[in-house]
Design an enzyme around this catalytic site. Sequence first.
Site, mmCIF file in Angstrom:
data_model
loop_
_atom_site.group_PDB
_atom_site.id
_atom_site.type_symbol
_atom_site.label_atom_id
_atom_site.label_comp_id
_atom_site.label_asym_id
_atom_site.label_seq_id
_atom_site.Cartn_x
_atom_site.Cartn_y
_atom_site.Cartn_z
ATOM 1 N N CYS A 147 18.140 12.045 -10.250
ATOM 2 C CA CYS A 147 19.157 11.263 -9.176
ATOM 3 C C CYS A 147 20.293 12.072 -8.795
ATOM 4 O O CYS A 147 20.672 12.517 -7.685
ATOM 5 C CB CYS A 147 19.730 10.448 -9.597
ATOM 6 S SG CYS A 147 20.090 9.546 -11.012
ATOM 7 N N HIS A 148 20.383 13.366 -9.811
ATOM 8 C CA HIS A 148 21.253 14.240 -10.378
ATOM 9 C C HIS A 148 21.090 15.602 -9.746
ATOM 10 O O HIS A 148 22.563 16.308 -8.489
ATOM 11 C CB HIS A 148 21.639 14.308 -11.589
ATOM 12 C CG HIS A 148 20.490 15.408 -12.555
ATOM 13 N ND1 HIS A 148 20.276 14.285 -12.795
ATOM 14 C CD2 HIS A 148 20.349 16.359 -11.967
ATOM 15 C CE1 HIS A 148 19.015 14.949 -13.187
ATOM 16 N NE2 HIS A 148 18.904 16.868 -12.800
ATOM 17 N N GLU A 200 20.043 23.223 -14.933
ATOM 18 C CA GLU A 200 18.658 23.484 -14.569
ATOM 19 C C GLU A 200 19.249 24.839 -13.818
ATOM 20 O O GLU A 200 18.166 25.626 -14.347
ATOM 21 C CB GLU A 200 19.560 22.219 -13.642
ATOM 22 C CG GLU A 200 18.384 21.042 -14.464
ATOM 23 C CD GLU A 200 18.220 19.970 -13.420
ATOM 24 O OE1 GLU A 200 18.313 19.799 -12.103
ATOM 25 O OE2 GLU A 200 17.589 18.748 -14.080
ATOM 26 N N TYR A 224 21.784 13.696 0.790
ATOM 27 C CA TYR A 224 21.384 12.770 1.116
ATOM 28 C C TYR A 224 20.276 12.244 2.005
ATOM 29 O O TYR A 224 19.097 12.352 2.086
ATOM 30 C CB TYR A 224 21.652 11.059 1.082
ATOM 31 C CG TYR A 224 22.642 11.396 -0.451
ATOM 32 C CD1 TYR A 224 21.779 10.116 -1.466
ATOM 33 C CD2 TYR A 224 24.440 11.593 -0.461
ATOM 34 C CE1 TYR A 224 22.228 9.851 -2.437
ATOM 35 C CE2 TYR A 224 24.702 11.496 -2.090
ATOM 36 C CZ TYR A 224 24.290 10.712 -3.041
ATOM 37 O OH TYR A 224 24.347 10.947 -4.281
ATOM 38 N N ASN A 233 18.182 3.799 -9.322
ATOM 39 C CA ASN A 233 17.702 4.555 -10.404
ATOM 40 C C ASN A 233 18.240 3.854 -11.763
ATOM 41 O O ASN A 233 18.861 4.612 -12.045
ATOM 42 C CB ASN A 233 17.478 6.408 -10.393
ATOM 43 C CG ASN A 233 17.366 7.070 -11.297
ATOM 44 O OD1 ASN A 233 15.917 6.415 -11.587
ATOM 45 N ND2 ASN A 233 17.567 8.231 -11.311
#
Length: 173
Positions: A139-140, A166, A108, A131
């Site tokens: 946002c993950h 990912e 963050y 979000n």
Amino acid sequence: MTTQIHVSRFPSPVGLLSLATVDNHLVHLDFEDHEDRMHKLQTRRFRQPEWQEQPHSAPKAITEWLEAYFAGVIQPLPWSQIRLTGTEFQQQVWQGLTGIPAGEHRSYRALAETLGNPKAVRAVARANALNPVAILIPCHRVIGADGSLTGYAGGLERKAWLLDHEARNLKGV
């Protein structure tokens, strides 16, 4: 005038997704077991909307993007099919999230610094939590400063799955 929100479902490896559309634009994407969040946020936005289950009502570009994503391919976001509503700061945070490459993550604090506002760590975290289109706006990909998985509206197991997916399939995209 009452706003019609049409909800369709999308099967994914992380559970059934709820896709809410207004006038053929995606306004919310969430996990089916967190649909109360979707209702709460969109009812605040549209004031007494009329919810209607309508299979296949999500824009084709959105479902095609999701199919490709879960198959291991990142495509450009179909922005013309997404209608985001938020403060200017929230919009900046959400745009900043799209700049985090697949297979990577940021804290963050790092995201706040990227946005040129290093003291806004908590505000960034709050905007991240609001979000409305999970997965599409990643946002993950935001984690704790110590590298730990922290808050995710869909649950930490899903967040871990998405990050692993990912890292294995979409790195460098």
